[in-house]
Design an enzyme around this catalytic site. Structure first.
Site, PDB file in Angstrom:
ATOM      1  CG  HIS A 208      -0.291  -0.151   2.744  1.00 61.27           C
ATOM      2  ND1 HIS A 208      -0.222  -0.613   3.757  1.00 61.27           N
ATOM      3  CD2 HIS A 208      -0.207   1.777   2.687  1.00 61.27           C
ATOM      4  CE1 HIS A 208       1.483  -0.442   3.860  1.00 61.27           C
ATOM      5  NE2 HIS A 208       0.487   1.111   4.296  1.00 61.27           N
TER       6      HIS A 208
HETATM    7  C1  UD1 Z   1      -2.126   5.920   5.908  1.00 63.29           C
HETATM    8  C2  UD1 Z   1      -0.737   5.923   5.688  1.00 63.29           C
HETATM    9  C3  UD1 Z   1      -0.129   5.518   5.656  1.00 63.29           C
HETATM   10  C4  UD1 Z   1      -0.318   4.230   6.615  1.00 63.29           C
HETATM   11  C5  UD1 Z   1      -1.272   3.683   5.761  1.00 63.29           C
HETATM   12  C6  UD1 Z   1      -1.446   2.224   7.072  1.00 63.29           C
HETATM   13  C7  UD1 Z   1      -0.535   8.487   5.330  1.00 63.29           C
HETATM   14  C8  UD1 Z   1       0.223   9.796   4.807  1.00 63.29           C
HETATM   15  N1  UD1 Z   1      -0.576   7.628   4.969  1.00 63.29           N
HETATM   16  O1  UD1 Z   1      -1.757   5.715   3.832  1.00 63.29           O
HETATM   17  O2  UD1 Z   1       1.543   5.903   6.332  1.00 63.29           O
HETATM   18  O3  UD1 Z   1       0.699   3.182   6.346  1.00 63.29           O
HETATM   19  O4  UD1 Z   1      -2.627   4.977   5.422  1.00 63.29           O
HETATM   20  O5  UD1 Z   1      -2.662   1.222   6.016  1.00 63.29           O
HETATM   21  O6  UD1 Z   1      -1.092   8.797   6.163  1.00 63.29           O
HETATM   22  N2  UD1 Z   1      -9.075   4.304   1.125  1.00 63.29           N
HETATM   23  C9  UD1 Z   1     -10.621   3.515   0.874  1.00 63.29           C
HETATM   24  N3  UD1 Z   1     -11.124   2.897   1.890  1.00 63.29           N
HETATM   25  C10 UD1 Z   1     -10.732   3.969   3.864  1.00 63.29           C
HETATM   26  C11 UD1 Z   1      -9.398   3.955   3.101  1.00 63.29           C
HETATM   27  C12 UD1 Z   1      -8.710   4.583   2.229  1.00 63.29           C
HETATM   28  O7  UD1 Z   1     -11.244   3.517  -0.110  1.00 63.29           O
HETATM   29  O8  UD1 Z   1     -11.461   2.649   4.721  1.00 63.29           O
HETATM   30  C13 UD1 Z   1      -8.909   4.507  -0.405  1.00 63.29           C
HETATM   31  C14 UD1 Z   1      -9.279   5.858  -0.615  1.00 63.29           C
HETATM   32  O9  UD1 Z   1      -8.651   6.191  -2.082  1.00 63.29           O
HETATM   33  C15 UD1 Z   1      -7.929   7.150  -0.236  1.00 63.29           C
HETATM   34  C16 UD1 Z   1      -6.353   5.899  -0.184  1.00 63.29           C
HETATM   35  O10 UD1 Z   1      -7.094   4.464   0.676  1.00 63.29           O
HETATM   36  O11 UD1 Z   1      -7.918   8.160  -1.008  1.00 63.29           O
HETATM   37  C17 UD1 Z   1      -5.563   6.586   0.119  1.00 63.29           C
HETATM   38  O12 UD1 Z   1      -5.718   6.467   1.646  1.00 63.29           O
HETATM   39  P1  UD1 Z   1      -5.078   7.886   2.705  1.00 63.29           P
HETATM   40  O13 UD1 Z   1      -5.121   7.129   4.149  1.00 63.29           O
HETATM   41  O14 UD1 Z   1      -4.857   8.684   2.955  1.00 63.29           O
HETATM   42  O15 UD1 Z   1      -4.024   6.763   2.529  1.00 63.29           O
HETATM   43  P2  UD1 Z   1      -3.061   5.408   2.918  1.00 63.29           P
HETATM   44  O16 UD1 Z   1      -2.169   4.722   1.674  1.00 63.29           O
HETATM   45  O17 UD1 Z   1      -4.759   4.732   3.209  1.00 63.29           O
HETATM   46  N1  UDP Z   2      -3.412  -5.706   8.700  1.00 60.06           N
HETATM   47  C1  UDP Z   2      -4.397  -5.847   9.719  1.00 60.06           C
HETATM   48  N2  UDP Z   2      -5.630  -6.603   8.058  1.00 60.06           N
HETATM   49  C2  UDP Z   2      -4.277  -6.587   6.270  1.00 60.06           C
HETATM   50  C3  UDP Z   2      -3.660  -6.184   6.117  1.00 60.06           C
HETATM   51  C4  UDP Z   2      -2.643  -5.576   7.597  1.00 60.06           C
HETATM   52  O1  UDP Z   2      -5.340  -6.346   9.831  1.00 60.06           O
HETATM   53  O2  UDP Z   2      -5.045  -6.579   5.233  1.00 60.06           O
HETATM   54  C5  UDP Z   2      -2.683  -5.693  10.191  1.00 60.06           C
HETATM   55  C6  UDP Z   2      -1.602  -6.043   9.725  1.00 60.06           C
HETATM   56  O3  UDP Z   2      -1.419  -7.103  10.924  1.00 60.06           O
HETATM   57  C7  UDP Z   2      -0.731  -5.109  11.157  1.00 60.06           C
HETATM   58  C8  UDP Z   2      -1.249  -3.771  10.936  1.00 60.06           C
HETATM   59  O4  UDP Z   2      -2.432  -4.047  10.249  1.00 60.06           O
HETATM   60  O5  UDP Z   2      -0.647  -5.237  12.302  1.00 60.06           O
HETATM   61  C9  UDP Z   2      -0.244  -3.076   9.493  1.00 60.06           C
HETATM   62  O6  UDP Z   2      -0.747  -1.355   9.359  1.00 60.06           O
HETATM   63  P1  UDP Z   2      -0.849  -1.206   7.785  1.00 60.06           P
HETATM   64  O7  UDP Z   2      -0.285  -2.272   7.612  1.00 60.06           O
HETATM   65  O8  UDP Z   2      -2.033  -1.063   7.010  1.00 60.06           O
HETATM   66  O9  UDP Z   2       0.090  -0.548   8.057  1.00 60.06           O
HETATM   67  P2  UDP Z   2       1.809   0.454   8.540  1.00 60.06           P
HETATM   68  O10 UDP Z   2       1.554   0.070   9.134  1.00 60.06           O
HETATM   69  O11 UDP Z   2       2.417  -0.469   7.193  1.00 60.06           O
HETATM   70  O12 UDP Z   2       1.232   1.593   8.145  1.00 60.06           O
END
Ligand code: UD1
Ligand code: UDP
Length: 373
Positions: A208
């Site tokens: 991601h």
């Molecule tokens: C965010 C964090 C990242 C973290 C990740 C965990 C920032 C800059 N990034 O990235 O550090 O590792 O969360 O997973 O804060 N979306 C949905 N539904 C949701 C959430 C997201 O559809 O419930 C989609 C949307 O298209 C959205 C995109 O994901 O625009 C990005 O979501 P966003 O929260 O901005 O960043 P992440 O890539 O999730």
């Molecule tokens: N995780 C989860 N479901 C998934 C993928 C990840 O519960 O489908 C959990 C994973 O085990 C870990 C946490 O989410 O505990 C990590 O979050 P994510 O990868 O979204 O973000 P990051 O740690 O890179 O910020």
């Protein structure tokens, strides 16, 4: 102390589940969810699974670009902090919700506690690196998970209020181990997902990071995942909705061998990680969990802020970036098909993961600061 905790994303809900009970035993918590993640599978389901409290304030400000998203968080958070008048604002990790919580609090003169302080990838192209640097420099308390994190803070002149506390996510994982190590847990996950799963008989993947959603990256990593698959060893990809949207926008169709599933629950994810032949990921949380569980892990990034996880893995975790040759070599070395089942069974049988005590250390440090006031 009266503490406003700010969460918003999946990993922050998981960290809040690890800290919350200990925090609420000693302090009064006001729980604020920015709604940065809003899907049931990315956010809602974790409240039920991990017993999180209903948020006192739900801001509903997910989606959009960085400035727009962060700006809406700043606007929504300020009146809440003014009205709640907390003694401290606690933020987790390095997301836009972290940045917004720290910035609003600091501007209002409210002390900030930053959990997971001091991590550095030394790559400012990562949005997370910017968020964590700013949060650390605004924080009154920097709760660092590792010795390297403490050293990183010192190198930037931050020494006051720094406490090495351990890793909250290790504490939560240690509590789940007894349940996820049981091979029946894996079989149950397999039947829920509609794929027969045996120990060592699949590869688990998540992806991601923003850098892996660029057109060049989207043209590369699907091939790396497909190469990790074999006829009798599918790759189970738990697909983040942001990555799914990027794949759709770029018109990329994932090759056969990659079995895509929706984002999964916390215990389901730990179960899949523990029993896998190997993990392919760019997630910070999954990297550490792979290290604690002992599962071979290929990190699809060229840098990491979790250098201890890689360094302490005895070679079982490798940064491969998006280099297909490196990924193939690492996988052949770490997860040869003829050994994967026995390795996975032995790993699950011998797993012994102790908690790090991070929650208790954070709560105690805040209590000591309250007494000293
Ligand atoms: C965010 C964090 C990242 C973290 C990740 C965990 C920032 C800059 N990034 O990235 O550090 O590792 O969360 O997973 O804060 N979306 C949905 N539904 C949701 C959430 C997201 O559809 O419930 C989609 C949307 O298209 C959205 C995109 O994901 O625009 C990005 O979501 P966003 O929260 O901005 O960043 P992440 O890539 O999730
Ligand atoms: N995780 C989860 N479901 C998934 C993928 C990840 O519960 O489908 C959990 C994973 O085990 C870990 C946490 O989410 O505990 C990590 O979050 P994510 O990868 O979204 O973000 P990051 O740690 O890179 O910020």
């Amino acid at each position: 102390m009266r503490i406003v905790s700010v969460v918003g994303t999946r990993p922050q809900l998981i960290k809040a589940a690890a800290l919350g009970p200990a925090l609420r035993d000693r302090h009064a918590e006001v729980f604020v969810d920015t709604g940065q993640h809003w899907d049931e599978q990315m956010a809602g389901a974790f409240f039920a699974e991990l017993g999180l409290p209903r948020p006192d304030h739900s801001l509903g400000v997910g989606g959009g670009g960085h400035a727009d998203q962060t700006g809406r968080m700043l606007e929504a958070l300020e009146p809440i902090l003014v009205a709640e008048r907390p003694d401290a604002v606690l933020v987790y990790g390095d997301t836009n919700s972290t940045l917004a919580g720290a910035l609003v609090a600091a501007k209002l003169g409210i002390p900030v506690a930053h959990v997971e302080a001091g991590l550095r990838s030394f790559d400012r192209r990562m949005p997370e690196e910017i968020n964590r640097v700013v949060a650390d420099h605004l924080a009154t308390w920097c709760f660092a998970p590792t010795p390297t994190a403490v050293a990183n803070l010192a190198a930037e002149g931050i020494t006051s209020g720094v406490v090495e506390v351990g890793d909250l996510m290790q504490d939560l994982a240690s509590r789940a181990v007894a349940e996820v190590r049981d091979p029946h847990a894996l079989a149950a996950v397999g039947s829920r997902l509609g794929v027969p799963l045996a120990p060592g008989g699949y590869v688990f993947a998540t992806i991601h990071r923003a850098e892996n959603r660029t057109p060049g990256a989207l043209a590369t990593w699907p091939g790396i995942l497909a190469n990790a698959a074999r006829p009798d060893r599918p790759v189970i990809l738990a697909l983040h909705p942001g990555t799914r949207a990027a794949l759709d926008d770029a018109g990329v169709v994932l090759p056969p061998g990659i079995h895509v599933v929706e984002p999964l629950g916390y215990r389901t994810t730990l179960t899949l990680q523990l029993h896998a032949a190997a993990i392919l990921t760019d997630s910070g949380g999954v990297q550490r969990e792979a290290a604690w569980l002992g599962t071979p892990c290929l990190v699809l990034r060229s840098t990491t802020e979790w250098s201890e996880a890689v360094g302490g893995s005895g070679g079982r975790m490798v940064l491969v970036g998006l280099d297909g040759d490196r990924a193939r070599d690492a996988l052949d070395r770490l997860a040869p098909p003829n050994r994967s089942a026995a390795d996975a069974r032995a790993r699950a049988a011998s797993l012994d993961l102790a908690p790090s005590g991070a929650a208790e250390a954070i709560v105690a440090a805040l209590a000591a600061a309250e007494v000293a006031r």
